[in-house]
Design a protein around this motif. Structure first.
Motif, PDB file in Angstrom:
ATOM      1  N   GLU A 141       6.890  10.589   4.969  1.00  0.00           N
ATOM      2  CA  GLU A 141       6.754  10.729   6.341  1.00  0.00           C
ATOM      3  C   GLU A 141       6.267   9.749   7.474  1.00  0.00           C
ATOM      4  O   GLU A 141       4.992   9.292   7.040  1.00  0.00           O
ATOM      5  N   VAL A 142       6.960   9.459   8.558  1.00  0.00           N
ATOM      6  CA  VAL A 142       6.563   8.470   9.380  1.00  0.00           C
ATOM      7  C   VAL A 142       6.335   9.127  10.830  1.00  0.00           C
ATOM      8  O   VAL A 142       6.890   9.700  11.578  1.00  0.00           O
ATOM      9  N   LEU A 151       2.356   8.328   6.256  1.00  0.00           N
ATOM     10  CA  LEU A 151       2.025   6.872   6.254  1.00  0.00           C
ATOM     11  C   LEU A 151       1.373   6.393   7.480  1.00  0.00           C
ATOM     12  O   LEU A 151       1.923   6.792   8.350  1.00  0.00           O
ATOM     13  N   ASP A 152       0.238   5.654   7.308  1.00  0.00           N
ATOM     14  CA  ASP A 152      -0.063   4.896   8.552  1.00  0.00           C
ATOM     15  C   ASP A 152       0.616   3.450   8.132  1.00  0.00           C
ATOM     16  O   ASP A 152       1.101   2.908   7.171  1.00  0.00           O
ATOM     17  N   PHE A 153       0.722   2.741   9.345  1.00  0.00           N
ATOM     18  CA  PHE A 153       1.546   1.371   9.284  1.00  0.00           C
ATOM     19  C   PHE A 153       0.835   0.518  10.375  1.00  0.00           C
ATOM     20  O   PHE A 153       0.278   0.995  11.406  1.00  0.00           O
ATOM     21  N   ARG A 154       1.046  -0.847  10.394  1.00  0.00           N
ATOM     22  CA  ARG A 154       0.738  -1.343  11.765  1.00  0.00           C
ATOM     23  C   ARG A 154       1.306  -1.344  12.852  1.00  0.00           C
ATOM     24  O   ARG A 154       2.590  -1.114  12.835  1.00  0.00           O
ATOM     25  N   MET A 155       0.602  -1.348  13.787  1.00  0.00           N
ATOM     26  CA  MET A 155       1.226  -1.139  15.363  1.00  0.00           C
ATOM     27  C   MET A 155       0.595  -2.255  16.123  1.00  0.00           C
ATOM     28  O   MET A 155      -0.315  -2.670  15.713  1.00  0.00           O
ATOM     29  N   ILE A 192       6.470   0.301   5.978  1.00  0.00           N
ATOM     30  CA  ILE A 192       7.186   1.724   5.690  1.00  0.00           C
ATOM     31  C   ILE A 192       8.103   1.387   4.299  1.00  0.00           C
ATOM     32  O   ILE A 192       7.943   2.068   3.290  1.00  0.00           O
ATOM     33  N   HIS A 193       8.693   0.248   4.261  1.00  0.00           N
ATOM     34  CA  HIS A 193       9.572  -0.218   3.089  1.00  0.00           C
ATOM     35  C   HIS A 193       8.581  -0.128   2.098  1.00  0.00           C
ATOM     36  O   HIS A 193       8.823   0.317   0.932  1.00  0.00           O
ATOM     37  N   HIS A 194       7.569  -0.959   2.227  1.00  0.00           N
ATOM     38  CA  HIS A 194       6.517  -1.066   0.960  1.00  0.00           C
ATOM     39  C   HIS A 194       6.139   0.498   0.510  1.00  0.00           C
ATOM     40  O   HIS A 194       5.936   0.480  -0.839  1.00  0.00           O
ATOM     41  N   GLY A 195       5.961   1.102   1.358  1.00  0.00           N
ATOM     42  CA  GLY A 195       5.376   2.436   1.079  1.00  0.00           C
ATOM     43  C   GLY A 195       6.229   3.451   0.325  1.00  0.00           C
ATOM     44  O   GLY A 195       6.036   4.064  -0.710  1.00  0.00           O
ATOM     45  N   VAL A 196       7.501   3.196   0.587  1.00  0.00           N
ATOM     46  CA  VAL A 196       8.714   3.852   0.006  1.00  0.00           C
ATOM     47  C   VAL A 196       8.812   3.202  -1.355  1.00  0.00           C
ATOM     48  O   VAL A 196       8.814   4.118  -2.380  1.00  0.00           O
TER      49      VAL A 196
END
Length: 294
Positions: free
Chosen positions: A42-43, A73-77, A90-94
């Motif tokens: 989930e994004v 997921l948290d991700f850089r912003m 996100i790709h890495h998280g998947v």
């Protein structure tokens, strides 16, 4: 890391990636039992620049109670990093989730992506471009044979054409007519994340289809309120047409009388209950599993 439990689900925070020694976290929501369960990455939304993995906590708990494992997921912003850094996270998280899916009772080959607003944009862009070298730039230790292909995607009122939405918001603001406060708020966020209009066009799922880009087209569930003026209907219609023409199966669900973000803003509304049920049925249908009673 932190772990919580209730009678029906387990909730854990864990690091899935580091940048400069600083961990990026995901929150994992798991039904009790051995499975099999669908797995959803989930994004979160927030115009690419705000929010966190905690934003959809109520939604993700509700889905876990319906027998779905959800990883928020948290991700850089910005200002830490702009496009395409978040897509790489996100790709890495998947891939990270796929590497561990079996231990949670999930089939890694049936992982789905879900997002809300700008998160839905990033979810479908990841699903459409699973082999993009920019998005796949972060190596997964021990996961050289794992890719980021998604078995399905759930899109909750996505910013499906970032350039179109940016120009739409600018025109509305310049018109002098009354407009939602959200319109003014998202304009600077577009520029913080994308930098310029060329990048917005390059990262537009609508325009990728219209350019004839070779993309993956997993089954999509698309949800939107018919009173949503923040995510223009004309852009939705272009995407639906283009996705189906490219061979993708797309289920569109309208929610009468609802504006953007109704699932979070109106957690007890009948429309929210219907949306959660629609998502749960779709995830189970594309995972070969049975819907659990909430």
């Amino acid at each position: 890391m932190a772990s919580q439990a209730s009678d029906d689900i387990l909730v854990d925070d864990m690091a899935y990636l580091e940048h400069g020694g600083v961990p990026l976290l995901l929150r994992l929501y798991r039904p009790r039992g051995a499975g099999p369960f669908p797995l959803l990455a989930e994004v979160h939304g927030g115009a690419w620049c705000r929010g966190s993995r905690l934003d959809e906590d109520l939604l993700n708990r509700a889905l876990a109670r319906r027998g779905i494992v959800v990883a928020a997921l948290d991700f850089r912003m910005p200002p830490q990093a702009a496009y395409p850094a978040s897509l790489a996270d996100i790709h890495h998280g998947v891939r990270w989730l796929k590497a561990r899916a079996v231990s949670w009772g999930c089939d890694p080959d049936r992982l789905g992506l879900m997002g809300l607003s700008s998160g839905a944009h990033q979810a479908i862009l990841t699903a459409m471009r699973p082999h993009d070298p920019r998005y796949a730039a972060l190596a997964l230790e021990g996961g050289e044979g794992i890719d980021a292909r998604a078995a399905f995607a759930v899109l909750c009122w996505p910013v499906i054409d970032p350039l179109g939405r940016y120009r739409y918001a600018r025109e509305w603001e310049a018109s002098g007519k009354p407009y939602p406060e959200t319109i003014s708020r998202v304009l600077p966020d577009h520029l913080k994340f994308w930098g310029d209009e060329d990048a917005m066009a390059e990262g537009s799922p609508v325009r990728a289809l219209e350019r004839g880009e070779a993309v993956a087209t997993p089954p999509v569930l698309y949800l939107q309120g018919d009173q949503d003026v923040v995510h223009p209907r004309a852009q939705l219609e272009r995407f639906v047409q283009g996705y189906r023409q490219a061979g993708g199966a797309l289920t569109l669900r309208w929610f009468e009388g609802e504006a953007e973000g109704f699932v979070n803003k109106k957690p007890d509304a009948p429309s929210t209950a219907r949306a959660i049920d629609e998502i749960a049925r779709f995830a189970h249908a594309h995972s070969g599993t049975a819907v659990a009673a909430p």
